[in-house]
Design a protein around this motif. Structure first.
Motif, PDB file in Angstrom:
ATOM      1  N   LEU A 172      14.047 -10.144  -2.034  1.00 14.82           N
ATOM      2  CA  LEU A 172      14.634 -10.817  -1.037  1.00 14.82           C
ATOM      3  C   LEU A 172      15.853 -10.108  -0.732  1.00 14.82           C
ATOM      4  O   LEU A 172      16.389 -10.066   0.674  1.00 14.82           O
ATOM      5  N   LYS A 175      15.815  -6.924   1.334  1.00 15.36           N
ATOM      6  CA  LYS A 175      15.793  -6.967   2.609  1.00 15.36           C
ATOM      7  C   LYS A 175      16.959  -8.073   3.129  1.00 15.36           C
ATOM      8  O   LYS A 175      17.088  -8.214   4.447  1.00 15.36           O
ATOM      9  N   LYS A 176      17.828  -8.224   2.324  1.00 15.24           N
ATOM     10  CA  LYS A 176      19.082  -9.233   3.006  1.00 15.24           C
ATOM     11  C   LYS A 176      18.766 -10.347   3.472  1.00 15.24           C
ATOM     12  O   LYS A 176      19.192 -10.540   4.891  1.00 15.24           O
ATOM     13  N   SER A 177      17.708 -10.982   3.007  1.00  9.57           N
ATOM     14  CA  SER A 177      17.153 -11.868   3.736  1.00  9.57           C
ATOM     15  C   SER A 177      17.960 -13.244   3.724  1.00  9.57           C
ATOM     16  O   SER A 177      18.428 -13.587   2.537  1.00  9.57           O
ATOM     17  N   GLU A 178      17.909 -14.174   4.589  1.00 17.94           N
ATOM     18  CA  GLU A 178      18.788 -15.558   4.682  1.00 17.94           C
ATOM     19  C   GLU A 178      17.781 -16.357   3.746  1.00 17.94           C
ATOM     20  O   GLU A 178      18.337 -17.721   3.457  1.00 17.94           O
ATOM     21  N   LEU A 179      16.560 -16.115   3.329  1.00 17.67           N
ATOM     22  CA  LEU A 179      15.735 -16.880   2.471  1.00 17.67           C
ATOM     23  C   LEU A 179      16.120 -16.870   0.943  1.00 17.67           C
ATOM     24  O   LEU A 179      15.773 -17.551   0.115  1.00 17.67           O
ATOM     25  N   LEU A 180      17.167 -15.965   0.720  1.00 16.55           N
ATOM     26  CA  LEU A 180      17.506 -15.662  -0.592  1.00 16.55           C
ATOM     27  C   LEU A 180      18.348 -16.901  -1.366  1.00 16.55           C
ATOM     28  O   LEU A 180      17.991 -17.422  -2.238  1.00 16.55           O
ATOM     29  N   ARG A 222       9.335 -15.442  -0.271  1.00 18.77           N
ATOM     30  CA  ARG A 222       9.095 -14.081  -0.508  1.00 18.77           C
ATOM     31  C   ARG A 222       8.048 -13.580   0.486  1.00 18.77           C
ATOM     32  O   ARG A 222       8.517 -12.554   1.064  1.00 18.77           O
ATOM     33  N   GLY A 224       6.506 -14.669   2.951  1.00 18.93           N
ATOM     34  CA  GLY A 224       6.431 -15.022   4.541  1.00 18.93           C
ATOM     35  C   GLY A 224       5.068 -15.203   5.069  1.00 18.93           C
ATOM     36  O   GLY A 224       3.920 -15.973   4.697  1.00 18.93           O
TER      37      GLY A 224
END
Length: 341
Positions: A172, A175-180, A222, A224
């Motif tokens: 995550l 991916k610089k995901s906002e879900l982190l 993770r 999705g």
């Protein structure tokens, strides 16, 4: 308030000896001086005190201290002395205080034979007591070994789980995901459960289910939409609230499904089904698997979680569980049937 076993034993001894010492006064006629045959009741009670001395001196001192390979001969001498002294005391007592007693062969048996009988009984009692204590110590040692082994097995779960979860979070982060952030919050909840709620022997089933749901949610964050996860939990209200389960017992099956059911597949799919009623729990985890040619990429540690949980099931549930593992038509399935307390 729980009564100690030593107090129960002392109470039992008091009852038995009271019955022995006052036996003539319960069954004999006061007009005959509570005599049993030709033996006065008072003599019977005084002789009972001598028997009491034989019993406790031999059972609690002579036998445990001297009955061994090194000092057995001393034990024999002390036993002869103990019984001999009792016979002498009875003779002195009989001639000094009860000289009017008519001594007959039957009276002699009533007067002197009990010394030998009580001595033998004290040996039998001591050996029974030692056997009970030895079995209790063995049981305590087995329980301590079991607790140590279970603690070790639980400690193995944590690094295995953390290794997989941190790998998910790294993915995550890349991916610089906002879900982190929500993933880290869920991880903190999982860690709180692992560190604080799993220290006891067993936990409420509801807590284990909450832990399971958090883990599944973390994995869904993770992957999705790249994986199809179906989780169904159907439990009777009384079972969910009252049943207890070994902590972190269900999660290794789900970990295994996510680990090996998400690689080398175009459309990964995992199905989790938990049902239970009247103390019977059925937990089924299925995941699609890649062709056998692709399975060679599995790492050597793939069986740590399942091997661990099998051992814990054997130690804690014995014959109260059934675990079936197999694969068919491109699906790998694990079914656990468990009787909960």
């Amino acid at each position: 308030m729980r009564v100690s076993s030593s107090y129960i034993l002392a109470f039992f001894h008091a009852i038995v000896w009271a019955a022995i010492l006052f036996f003539p006064f319960f069954i004999a006629d006061p007009d005959t001086g509570y005599a049993i045959g030709a033996v006065p009741g008072a003599f019977f009670t005084l002789a009972g005190l001598i028997h009491l001395g034989i019993f406790y001196v031999n059972a609690y001192y002579f036998f445990p201290k001297f009955f061994n390979r090194r000092t057995w001969w001393l034990y024999v001498l002390l036993s002869i002395l103990l019984v001999g002294v009792s016979l002498v005391l009875k003779t002195i007592l009989l001639h000094s205080w009860f000289s009017e007693t008519l001594v007959t062969p039957v009276a002699n048996r009533i007067i002197f034979a009990p010394s030998f009988g009580i001595y033998v009984i004290s040996i039998v009692y001591r050996k029974i007591l030692d056997t009970i204590r030895r079995e209790r110590l063995q049981k305590e040692e087995r329980a301590e070994q079991l607790a140590t082994e279970l603690k070790f097995l639980r400690s193995q779960i944590n690094p295995h789980f953390l290794f997989n979860t941190l790998t998910n979070l790294v993915s995550l982060a890349r991916k610089k995901s906002e879900l982190l952030e929500p993933a880290l919050i869920q991880l903190s909840d999982l860690m709180r459960y692992m560190l604080y709620d799993t220290q006891g022997k067993r936990v409420p089933l509801l807590k284990e289910i909450t832990y399971l749901r958090n883990y599944i949610g973390l994995q869904q964050l993770r992957f999705g939409e790249h994986i199809d996860v179906s989780a169904t939990i159907e439990l009777s209200p009384d079972m969910e609230e009252q049943s207890l389960i070994e902590p972190m017992l269900l999660i290794p099956f789900v970990e295994n499904a996510f680990k090996h059911g998400t690689s080398h597949l175009e459309h990964p799919e995992i199905v989790i089904h938990l049902t239970g009623q009247q103390g019977q729990l059925v937990f089924r985890v299925s995941n699609r698997i890649a062709p056998s040619s692709a399975e060679t990429s599995k790492d050597r540690n793939s069986g740590i979680g399942l091997a661990n949980v099998k051992k814990r099931l054997d130690l804690l549930y014995g014959n109260a569980y059934r675990l079936d593992i197999g694969q068919q038509n491109g699906w790998y399935e694990v079914t656990l049937k468990l009787t909960l307390s």
